[in-house]
Design a protein around this motif. Structure first.
Motif, PDB file in Angstrom:
ATOM      1  N   CYS A 131       5.017  -0.119   5.799  1.00 50.68           N
ATOM      2  CA  CYS A 131       5.525   0.467   4.547  1.00 50.68           C
ATOM      3  C   CYS A 131       6.316   1.742   4.830  1.00 50.68           C
ATOM      4  O   CYS A 131       7.412   1.933   4.295  1.00 50.68           O
ATOM      5  CB  CYS A 131       4.374   0.772   3.588  1.00 50.68           C
ATOM      6  N   CYS A 191       3.784  -5.288   5.102  1.00 49.50           N
ATOM      7  CA  CYS A 191       2.649  -4.396   4.785  1.00 49.50           C
ATOM      8  C   CYS A 191       1.320  -5.047   5.181  1.00 49.50           C
ATOM      9  O   CYS A 191       1.088  -6.223   4.929  1.00 49.50           O
ATOM     10  CB  CYS A 191       2.643  -4.082   3.289  1.00 49.50           C
ATOM     11  N   THR A 192       0.452  -4.245   5.795  1.00 50.24           N
ATOM     12  CA  THR A 192      -0.849  -4.770   6.225  1.00 50.24           C
ATOM     13  C   THR A 192      -1.951  -4.436   5.205  1.00 50.24           C
ATOM     14  O   THR A 192      -3.096  -4.823   5.389  1.00 50.24           O
ATOM     15  CB  THR A 192      -1.239  -4.185   7.594  1.00 50.24           C
ATOM     16  N   GLY A 193      -1.603  -3.695   4.160  1.00 47.95           N
ATOM     17  CA  GLY A 193      -2.617  -3.295   3.167  1.00 47.95           C
ATOM     18  C   GLY A 193      -2.357  -3.906   1.803  1.00 47.95           C
ATOM     19  O   GLY A 193      -2.574  -3.267   0.775  1.00 47.95           O
ATOM     20  N   CYS A 208       0.811  -1.222   0.000  1.00 47.29           N
ATOM     21  CA  CYS A 208       0.000   0.000   0.000  1.00 47.29           C
ATOM     22  C   CYS A 208       0.845   1.273   0.000  1.00 47.29           C
ATOM     23  O   CYS A 208       0.403   2.309  -0.469  1.00 47.29           O
ATOM     24  CB  CYS A 208      -0.956  -0.009   1.194  1.00 47.29           C
ATOM     25  N   GLY A 209       2.055   1.196   0.561  1.00 54.26           N
ATOM     26  CA  GLY A 209       2.904   2.386   0.612  1.00 54.26           C
ATOM     27  C   GLY A 209       2.495   3.371   1.697  1.00 54.26           C
ATOM     28  O   GLY A 209       3.109   4.437   1.831  1.00 54.26           O
ATOM     29  N   ARG A 210       1.474   3.052   2.494  1.00 56.16           N
ATOM     30  CA  ARG A 210       0.942   4.019   3.461  1.00 56.16           C
ATOM     31  C   ARG A 210       0.915   3.490   4.896  1.00 56.16           C
ATOM     32  O   ARG A 210       0.897   4.265   5.836  1.00 56.16           O
ATOM     33  CB  ARG A 210      -0.485   4.427   3.063  1.00 56.16           C
ATOM     34  N   CYS A 211       0.883   2.151   5.073  1.00 59.47           N
ATOM     35  CA  CYS A 211       0.734   1.608   6.428  1.00 59.47           C
ATOM     36  C   CYS A 211       2.026   1.801   7.239  1.00 59.47           C
ATOM     37  O   CYS A 211       3.057   2.216   6.696  1.00 59.47           O
ATOM     38  CB  CYS A 211       0.344   0.132   6.370  1.00 59.47           C
TER      39      CYS A 211
HETATM   40 ZN   LIG Z   1       1.603  -1.105   3.492  1.00 56.36          ZN
END
Ligand SMILES: [Zn+2]
Ligand SMILES: [Zn+2]
Length: 342
Positions: A100, A108-110, A94-97
């Protein structure tokens, strides 16, 4: 363009026409040259338990084991060039969690899977993040490169079982993942026994992959068959890739004290396990699912050295229009690896 899609949360797949995609920023368009049918695709077709999270992304084109040439670059797509042969890690981050942003994309959890949560490769063109592309060495062709993902899962399972030369390893389930596990364990110098149940074609493939004792349990059972082949000694490691719940307890009973049992199969229901025996035997149970990024280059290097051995795993090559027949071949376990050529 033709695409094999999951359109509703119920059994079945649809072969239908979809518009050609264009790459978003940071993405590339890959012209698919070879895409393997996975046990996951069969589960998605059957709509077995465990895939409910796909519903939000439907309709979605499936297919997550593939290789192809870069056909177009999205804005800011780095590290790849048009015309390059790549295989693609299907798990997008996701690049946001928290993981990440902390620089640990493996955690990553997304995640969203290409061919599961977003459009995949059972079609002619697929858009993927440039970062997911892995360059294929010049000596490998697309059908072998398409095997990188499933073989990375097999290698990861063998790593988690801590297989070493001279050890005895029992592999349960001769599907493509189990075949890869048996191949890597044999290459590591282990004494490998692979058991299947009426999987004549797949067990024959196993015998071409290395010094592997491939046993058919049809009409009998694991203890009887192992005894008949002089395999009474317990195993250092047992690796389950059958997704058959009863195989878990059967396998644990063949594991020696202090041994490791690795579960790589996807199970539709919980498995009963004799935990007291596990405690007294000081055994370890380890799940194996997605290989770390570094394993991809190890698999590509292995395939470059053993290309013709690995190619024995491919028993069928079909055009995309026959994708449903390919799913059926995998479903009936009459195939090693089925490769679609879009
Ligand atoms: Zn992530
Ligand atoms: Zn797969």
């Amino acid at each position: 363009m033709l695409a094999l899609r999951k359109t509703q949360p119920a059994p079945g797949l649809v072969l239908t026409d979809v518009p050609e995609p264009s790459p978003a920023p940071g993405e590339v368009l890959v012209a698919v040259e070879a895409a393997g049918i996975c046990g996951t695709d069969v589960h998605i077709a059957d709509w077995t338990a465990g895939y409910e999270s796909m519903t939000a992304g439907m309709p979605v084109t499936i297919g997550h084991e593939f290789a192809g040439r870069i056909a177009a670059l999205g804005e800011g797509a780095l590290g790849v060039s048009v015309g390059q042969l790549v295989t693609v890690r299907p798990s997008t981050v996701c690049g946001r969690c928290a993981a990440c942003t902390a620089g640990d994309p493996d955690a990553c959890t997304g995640r969203r899977g290409i061919g599961i949560g977003r459009d995949g490769a059972f079609t002619r063109l697929v858009r993927v993040p440039a970062l997911n592309c892995v360059a294929v060495p010049p000596s490998l062709d697309p059908e072998l490169a398409a095997m990188t993902e499933p073989l990375s899962v097999s290698l990861h399972a063998v790593d988690l079982a801590q297989v070493r030369a001279g050890q005895r390893v029992l592999v349960l389930g001769p599907g493509p993942i189990g075949l890869g596990i048996a191949m890597f364990a044999a290459a590591a110098g282990a004494e490998v026994v692979l058991a299947g149940h009426g999987d004549t074609t797949r067990l024959a493939v196993a015998r071409m992959l290395g010094p592997i004792l491939a046993l058919d349990l049809a009409g009998t059972d694991l203890p009887t068959t192992l005894a008949a082949h002089g395999q009474d000694e317990p195993f250092h490691a047992v690796i389950e890739a059958a997704g058959v719940t009863s195989a878990v307890q059967d396998g644990l009973l063949r594991l020696r004290k202090g041994g490791t049992f690795v579960v790589a199969g996807i199970h539709a229901r919980p498995a009963p396990i004799d935990l007291t025996r596990l405690v007294r035997m000081e055994q370890t149970i380890h799940g194996a699912y997605r290989a770390p990024i570094a394993d991809w280059s190890r698999v590509l290097a292995f395939m470059a050295r053993h290309a013709e051995t690995v190619r024995c795993m491919i028993t069928h090559r079909l055009p995309l229009k026959d994708a449903l027949a390919g799913i059926e071949l995998s479903h009936k376990r009459e195939a090693g690896k089925v490769i679609l050529l879009p």
